[in-house]
Write an enzyme that holds these catalytic residues in place. Sequence first.
Site, PDB file in Angstrom:
ATOM      1  N   LEU A   1       0.938  -0.893  -0.341  1.00 17.54           N
ATOM      2  CA  LEU A   1      -0.342   0.154  -0.317  1.00 17.54           C
ATOM      3  C   LEU A   1       1.053   1.374  -0.327  1.00 17.54           C
ATOM      4  CD1 LEU A   1      -1.592  -2.057   2.396  1.00 17.54           C
ATOM      5  CD2 LEU A   1      -3.407  -0.881   1.881  1.00 17.54           C
ATOM      6  N   ASP A   2       0.340   2.288  -0.985  1.00 12.99           N
ATOM      7  CA  ASP A   2       1.231   3.369  -0.898  1.00 12.99           C
ATOM      8  C   ASP A   2       0.540   4.378   0.854  1.00 12.99           C
ATOM      9  OD1 ASP A   2       2.345   5.819  -1.532  1.00 12.99           O
ATOM     10  OD2 ASP A   2       1.077   6.403  -2.463  1.00 12.99           O
ATOM     11  N   LYS A   3       1.787   5.471   1.654  1.00 13.74           N
ATOM     12  CA  LYS A   3       1.196   5.688   2.493  1.00 13.74           C
ATOM     13  C   LYS A   3       0.315   6.514   2.229  1.00 13.74           C
ATOM     14  CE  LYS A   3       3.539   8.957   4.557  1.00 13.74           C
ATOM     15  NZ  LYS A   3       3.255   9.992   4.797  1.00 13.74           N
TER      16      LYS A   3
ATOM     17  N   THR B   1      -3.588   6.856   0.768  1.00 14.76           N
ATOM     18  CA  THR B   1      -4.543   5.487   0.667  1.00 14.76           C
ATOM     19  C   THR B   1      -4.600   5.015   2.851  1.00 14.76           C
ATOM     20  OG1 THR B   1      -3.608   5.263  -1.178  1.00 14.76           O
ATOM     21  CG2 THR B   1      -3.618   3.099   0.676  1.00 14.76           C
TER      22      THR B   1
ATOM     23  N   LEU C   1       5.245   1.365   1.137  1.00 13.89           N
ATOM     24  CA  LEU C   1       5.596   1.515   0.028  1.00 13.89           C
ATOM     25  C   LEU C   1       5.243   3.340  -0.027  1.00 13.89           C
ATOM     26  CD1 LEU C   1       5.009  -0.953  -3.490  1.00 13.89           C
ATOM     27  CD2 LEU C   1       6.577  -0.599  -1.157  1.00 13.89           C
TER      28      LEU C   1
END
Length: 633
Positions: free
Chosen positions: A309-311, A314, A463
Site C-alpha cells: 500500500l502507498d502511504k 491510502t 511503500l
Amino acid sequence: MNIGMRLRGSWANPAMAGLAIVASWTAELLGSETWGNVFMITAAIIAGLPILKKALSALRVGSIAIDLLVSVAAVGAIIINNYWEAAAVTFLFSFGHALEVRTMNKTRSALSDLIEVAPDVAIVVRDGDQVEVPAFTVKPGETVIIKNGAKAPVDGVVVAGTGALDQASITGESIPAAKGPGDQVFAGTISTGGLLQVEATGVGADTTLAKIITRVEEAAEAKAKTQAFMDRFSQWYTPGIIILALTFGLITGNVTLALTLLVIGCPGALVISIPVAIVAGIGRAAKDGILIKGGEFLENSARIDAVTLDKTGTLTEGRPVLTDVVTMGGSSSEVLRWAAIAEAGSEHPLATPILEAAAAEGLTTPGFPDSTHPVAGKGIIAEESGTRILVGNIALLEQEGLTDLGEASATADRLASEGKTPMIVAVDSRVLGVIAVADQVREEAKAMVDALHRAGVKRVVMLTGDAPLVAHAIAKQIGIDEVRAGLLPEDKLTAIEDLQNEGYTVAMVGDGVNDAPALATADIGVAMGVAGTDVAIETADIALMADDLLKIPEAIGLAKRTVAVMRQNIAIALITVGALLAGVFAGGVTMAIGMLVHEASVLVVIVNAMRLMRRPEKQKATVNKREPVTAVA
C-alpha cells in the site's frame, strides 16, 4: 398471472410433458395401455425435442454436449419400448434446466438490481422552468433537480442545495452520504432528504452506473482458470462416457445398462459448478461496491498473501494538518507567523496546512514575501522587508551557516519519530522554533491491517516516498509488517517484484492513476475510491468504488469464499457421478433415478453457490457500526 404467462419460457416444455405423463398414468389406470404408451411417448417428444435440437446445434460446431447424452439415452429407450424411462429422463432434464435458469437468475440479482436502479426520468431546469424529461435526453451542463425520495438521473456536481444520497448501488455504503455544493453525485443514487441542484457531467451510457453494469456483465462472462480447465475436461469427458456406454453395451448385450450409463455420466453439475460460483461471487462483490474484472482475477485474489500500500492518500487522509508548534526563543504566534510568511510563496503541499493554521489564528501575512528560494529536499529560504527566513530541516540550516542546533535537531527527531514532518523555523540566523505537520492516519487503517491478517495475508507492506522515521512511526501505529520508505516510483515496482520473487502473490493498492505502473506489475491491482473515475474502473483488476480501506480485506475474503465454494461444488459433482456409477453396476439405480439424482446435484451446487450472495455476519456488524449521516434540508 394467467396460465399462459406461467407456461412461458423454460417452464413451458416441462409443464406440458408433465401433463402428458399424468395423462399416461390416468389412461393406464383406466385400462388403456395403448393410450398410456402414446401419452408417455408424447411426453418424451415434448421434453426431448429442445434437448435434441441443442445437441445437434452443438455437434455442428464440433462440440459434444451433455444434451447429446440425454438425447441418445431417450431415443434408445423408446427403441427398446422403455417409454417411461424416455419420458422420465427428458422430463427431469427439462425440469432441471428450468430450475437452473431460475436459480441462475437469482445469482445474477446484483446485476438486475443495478439495472433496476437506473432512473427513467429527470427533472431539468429549462428556460427557468422545471421540466420532466426522459433521463437519456438530459444534456451535459444542464441543471437537474433531485428532490427527496427521487433517483439521481445523471452523474454530476452539486451547484446548490444540501441533502443526503443513498449511494449503496454505486459504492456499497449502507449509510447515506451528505451532499452539498461541489460534491459529486452518481446516477442511480437515491435522495433521502433535502433538495439538490446538480450540473450534469455524465448522462446515459457515460454515467458511472452504466459503466458498472457493463463491467459486471463482462466480468460474469469472463472465465477463471479452473473453469477453462473444466470446459476442456468436459470436451473429453462426454465422448469418453459415450465410448464407455457403447463398450459395456456391446460386451454385456444389455442396452438398458448402456443407456443408463449415458444418463448417469452427464457432467452437468461439474460443468456448472464453476460459472455459478463466479457469477454469485462477482454479483455479491458488485452489491458491496467492489468491481472484479473477471473469474480469473477473482480466483487469483484468493491466493493473495502479500499486500502493498502507498502511504499518502491510502493509509492516510491525504490532507496534512499542522500538529505542533514548539518554541525556542519566540512565541508560538511568532513562529507560526514567520513560517506562514515564508510558505506563502511556496508550491510545496505542506505549505497549505501552515497557511491555514495561521489564518485560523488570525495571523496576517503580506500576501507573498519579497523573494522565495526553494531548496530541493531541504526547505525554503524567503526574504521579507530585509528579514531572512529559513523553514526546513537541519541540512538547510547548516547550509546557511547556523550552529548550536542541538535542541532543534532533537525536537525535530522526536516529532519525526511520532510520524510527523518537522520544519525548523529560523529568522536572521536565530532559531525561533520547530513546527510539524502530519497527514492523519485513516481511522480504519489499523482495522484494515488486522482484517488482512485474519484473511490469510502474511505480509502487509508500506511503500512510500516519505522519510523513514515518519513512515516507521505510522507503520507501528497501525501494525504494518514492513516499511520501504524514501522510494521513487520505479522503486515501488522493484519492491513488488522482490515480493513476487520470494513466492508471494502480491496485491498493490493505489488510486488507479498515479500508481498505474505498480498496479500493473502486481498480481492483482486494486484501485480505491474510483467512483466516477473511468480509467480506474476499466483498467484495475479490482476497483473499489468507495474510498474505504475495509473493502480491501472484504474483497480478499470474498474471493477466498468463492474459491472454496468452487472446490466444494466440484467435489459434490464428482462424488455424485461416482456414487451413481457404482449404483448402476451394483444394481438398483435406473435411468430415471439416475437423472433425478443428477438434476438434484445440479441444484445443490447452484444453491451452494448462492450462499455467496449473503453478506457475512461479521461484515454486517462492521457496516452497522458506522455512524449515519443526517441530511440538512
